[in-house]
Enzyme design. Structure first.
Site, PDB file in Angstrom:
ATOM      1  N   SER A   1      11.401  10.102   2.081  1.00  0.00           N
ATOM      2  CA  SER A   1      11.814   9.109   3.092  1.00  0.00           C
ATOM      3  C   SER A   1      12.858   9.752   3.990  1.00  0.00           C
ATOM      4  O   SER A   1      13.488  10.749   3.592  1.00  0.00           O
ATOM      5  CB  SER A   1      12.432   7.893   2.379  1.00  0.00           C
ATOM      6  OG  SER A   1      13.139   7.074   3.295  1.00  0.00           O
TER       7      SER A   1
ATOM      8  N   TYR B   1      17.588   3.337  -4.146  1.00  0.00           N
ATOM      9  CA  TYR B   1      16.462   3.902  -3.375  1.00  0.00           C
ATOM     10  C   TYR B   1      16.865   5.226  -2.724  1.00  0.00           C
ATOM     11  O   TYR B   1      16.151   6.236  -2.836  1.00  0.00           O
ATOM     12  CB  TYR B   1      16.030   2.888  -2.306  1.00  0.00           C
ATOM     13  CG  TYR B   1      14.814   3.285  -1.501  1.00  0.00           C
ATOM     14  CD1 TYR B   1      13.525   3.018  -1.975  1.00  0.00           C
ATOM     15  CD2 TYR B   1      14.938   3.915  -0.262  1.00  0.00           C
ATOM     16  CE1 TYR B   1      12.399   3.367  -1.234  1.00  0.00           C
ATOM     17  CE2 TYR B   1      13.826   4.262   0.487  1.00  0.00           C
ATOM     18  CZ  TYR B   1      12.553   3.980  -0.007  1.00  0.00           C
ATOM     19  OH  TYR B   1      11.446   4.338   0.747  1.00  0.00           O
TER      20      TYR B   1
HETATM   21  P1  NAP Z   1       3.857  -0.510  -0.510  1.00  0.00           P
HETATM   22  O1  NAP Z   1       2.849  -0.994   0.476  1.00  0.00           O
HETATM   23  O2  NAP Z   1       4.666  -1.485  -1.255  1.00  0.00           O
HETATM   24  O3  NAP Z   1       3.103   0.487  -1.505  1.00  0.00           O
HETATM   25  C1  NAP Z   1       3.659   0.932  -2.703  1.00  0.00           C
HETATM   26  C2  NAP Z   1       2.515   1.192  -3.657  1.00  0.00           C
HETATM   27  O4  NAP Z   1       3.035   1.685  -4.895  1.00  0.00           O
HETATM   28  C3  NAP Z   1       1.719  -0.068  -3.975  1.00  0.00           C
HETATM   29  O5  NAP Z   1       0.353   0.256  -4.072  1.00  0.00           O
HETATM   30  C4  NAP Z   1       2.284  -0.463  -5.335  1.00  0.00           C
HETATM   31  O6  NAP Z   1       1.412  -1.313  -6.078  1.00  0.00           O
HETATM   32  C5  NAP Z   1       2.451   0.908  -5.952  1.00  0.00           C
HETATM   33  N1  NAP Z   1       3.315   0.924  -7.132  1.00  0.00           N
HETATM   34  C6  NAP Z   1       4.460   0.233  -7.347  1.00  0.00           C
HETATM   35  N2  NAP Z   1       4.938   0.502  -8.583  1.00  0.00           N
HETATM   36  C7  NAP Z   1       4.066   1.387  -9.147  1.00  0.00           C
HETATM   37  C8  NAP Z   1       3.999   2.013 -10.416  1.00  0.00           C
HETATM   38  N3  NAP Z   1       4.930   1.810 -11.352  1.00  0.00           N
HETATM   39  N4  NAP Z   1       2.945   2.831 -10.664  1.00  0.00           N
HETATM   40  C9  NAP Z   1       1.977   3.047  -9.743  1.00  0.00           C
HETATM   41  N5  NAP Z   1       1.994   2.462  -8.531  1.00  0.00           N
HETATM   42  C10 NAP Z   1       3.030   1.649  -8.237  1.00  0.00           C
HETATM   43  O7  NAP Z   1       4.919   0.439   0.233  1.00  0.00           O
HETATM   44  P2  NAP Z   1       4.726   1.732   1.157  1.00  0.00           P
HETATM   45  O8  NAP Z   1       5.583   1.535   2.331  1.00  0.00           O
HETATM   46  O9  NAP Z   1       3.314   2.041   1.340  1.00  0.00           O
HETATM   47  O10 NAP Z   1       5.440   2.824   0.247  1.00  0.00           O
HETATM   48  C11 NAP Z   1       4.778   3.982  -0.219  1.00  0.00           C
HETATM   49  C12 NAP Z   1       5.796   5.113  -0.352  1.00  0.00           C
HETATM   50  O11 NAP Z   1       6.322   5.428   0.934  1.00  0.00           O
HETATM   51  C13 NAP Z   1       7.000   4.763  -1.225  1.00  0.00           C
HETATM   52  O12 NAP Z   1       7.361   5.904  -2.001  1.00  0.00           O
HETATM   53  C14 NAP Z   1       8.086   4.465  -0.206  1.00  0.00           C
HETATM   54  O13 NAP Z   1       9.373   4.704  -0.708  1.00  0.00           O
HETATM   55  C15 NAP Z   1       7.726   5.462   0.883  1.00  0.00           C
HETATM   56  N6  NAP Z   1       8.284   5.151   2.193  1.00  0.00           N
HETATM   57  C16 NAP Z   1       7.894   4.051   2.886  1.00  0.00           C
HETATM   58  C17 NAP Z   1       8.435   3.821   4.143  1.00  0.00           C
HETATM   59  C18 NAP Z   1       8.039   2.653   4.994  1.00  0.00           C
HETATM   60  O14 NAP Z   1       8.652   2.449   6.061  1.00  0.00           O
HETATM   61  N7  NAP Z   1       7.064   1.870   4.623  1.00  0.00           N
HETATM   62  C19 NAP Z   1       9.377   4.707   4.678  1.00  0.00           C
HETATM   63  C20 NAP Z   1       9.758   5.822   3.931  1.00  0.00           C
HETATM   64  C21 NAP Z   1       9.204   6.038   2.686  1.00  0.00           C
HETATM   65  P3  NAP Z   1       1.699  -2.914  -6.026  1.00  0.00           P
HETATM   66  O15 NAP Z   1       1.579  -3.295  -4.579  1.00  0.00           O
HETATM   67  O16 NAP Z   1       0.657  -3.500  -6.887  1.00  0.00           O
HETATM   68  O17 NAP Z   1       3.092  -3.108  -6.558  1.00  0.00           O
END
Ligand code: NAP
Length: 269
Positions: free
Chosen positions: A154, A167
């Site tokens: 991130s 986080y």
């Molecule tokens: P998201 O839509 O909430 O996706 C997160 C995914 O991880 C979901 O499929 C979730 O499943 C799954 N997950 C949660 N706990 C888990 C576990 N214990 N084992 C396996 N899978 C698990 O969020 P996202 O934005 O796509 O985030 C994905 C990654 O990108 C994360 O590492 C986040 O920190 C990073 N990130 C996101 C942003 C942003 O702006 N969106 C920015 C920087 C970094 P469920 O939905 O069923 O819980």
């Protein structure tokens, strides 16, 4: 040049939603067979929907339930994938959660939950992936590298974030995990890099974009003046997984519309 990941197997953790789903679609479009990982039975339908879309576009893959913070589940997931699909060539360590609280009010449960998924989960999956890469060795028909790991970090790998100490700490630590693995396994031709997204439109940060006021406020942090999409991250993941990026290892690549230029200094600070 067209990038082909044909005959390569890619595991994308947490790919039933958001960025992970976007990466799975992009890797599949480049020819990889994808494993859509989801954590709990309740997310199965969502994982199936991602796979349906991929299959509808002619891609190949499977879904697999595993909580990446649980060692026994991760070990079994790798065993099952290797048994069923032959090997794993690409690991995208994407699963991540937020449990936000002001620091003085943050409970140990909130701290542990985030560190367990965001950091320990990436450790466990990287360890099993490297074991498999070394067991299999380089297959020149597929790639000049022995294996590729992409950590999803991130911008908070370098930007402190009040109210999100767990986080930000998890993401800062991913940088050292990634660089240490790149150093330790470089001679084995295993490439390890991080993608550091800025604001990407996914369910993890809905409150940052679901009203006009919230989105306008978010855009003041982004010189490029738009919120990112999962496909933006998917494109970079394809490049990092391919031999086009063969000399890139140990790198954190920021993909944030310029957020890390610190827009608030644009008028001179
Ligand atoms: P998201 O839509 O909430 O996706 C997160 C995914 O991880 C979901 O499929 C979730 O499943 C799954 N997950 C949660 N706990 C888990 C576990 N214990 N084992 C396996 N899978 C698990 O969020 P996202 O934005 O796509 O985030 C994905 C990654 O990108 C994360 O590492 C986040 O920190 C990073 N990130 C996101 C942003 C942003 O702006 N969106 C920015 C920087 C970094 P469920 O939905 O069923 O819980």
């Amino acid at each position: 040049m067209e990038i082909s990941l044909k005959n390569q197997v890619a595991l994308i953790t947490g790919s039933s939603s958001g960025i992970g789903a976007g990466i799975a679609k992009s890797l599949s479009e480049s020819g990889a067979t994808v494993v859509i990982n989801y954590p709990f039975p309740g997310a199965k339908e969502q994982a199936e929907a991602v796979l349906d879309e991929i299959s509808g576009n002619g891609g190949k893959g499977i879904i697999y339930q595993c909580d990446v913070s649980k060692e026994d589940e991760v070990v079994k997931m790798f065993q099952d994938i290797i048994r069923d699909l032959g090997t794993i060539d690409i690991l995208v360590n994407n699963a991540g959660i937020q449990k936000d609280a002001k620091f003085m009010e943050m409970t140990l449960d909130q701290w542990n939950a985030v560190i367990s998924v965001n950091l320990t989960g990436q450790f466990l999956c990287a360890r099993e992936a490297i074991k498999e890469f070394l067991r299999r060795g380089i297959d020149p028909a597929k790639s000049v590298a022995c294996g590729k790991i992409i950590h999803i970090s991130s911008v908070h790998e370098i930007i402190p974030w009040a109210g999100h100490a767990n986080y930000a700490s998890s993401k800062g630590a991913i940088r050292m995990l990634m660089q240490t693995l790149a150093q330790e396994y470089g001679a084995d031709r295993i490439r390890v890099n991080s993608i550091c997204p800025g604001a990407i439109q996914t369910p993890i940060n809905t409150t940052a974009w679901d009203t006009k006021e919230a989105l306008d406020s978010l855009l003041t942090l982004i010189p490029y003046n738009r919120i990112g999409q999962p496909a933006d991250i998917g494109n970079l993941a394809v490049f990092l997984a391919s031999d086009m990026s063969d000399y890139i290892t140990g790198a954190s690549i920021f993909i944030d519309g310029g957020m890390t230029t610190f827009e608030s200094f644009s008028t001179g600070g």
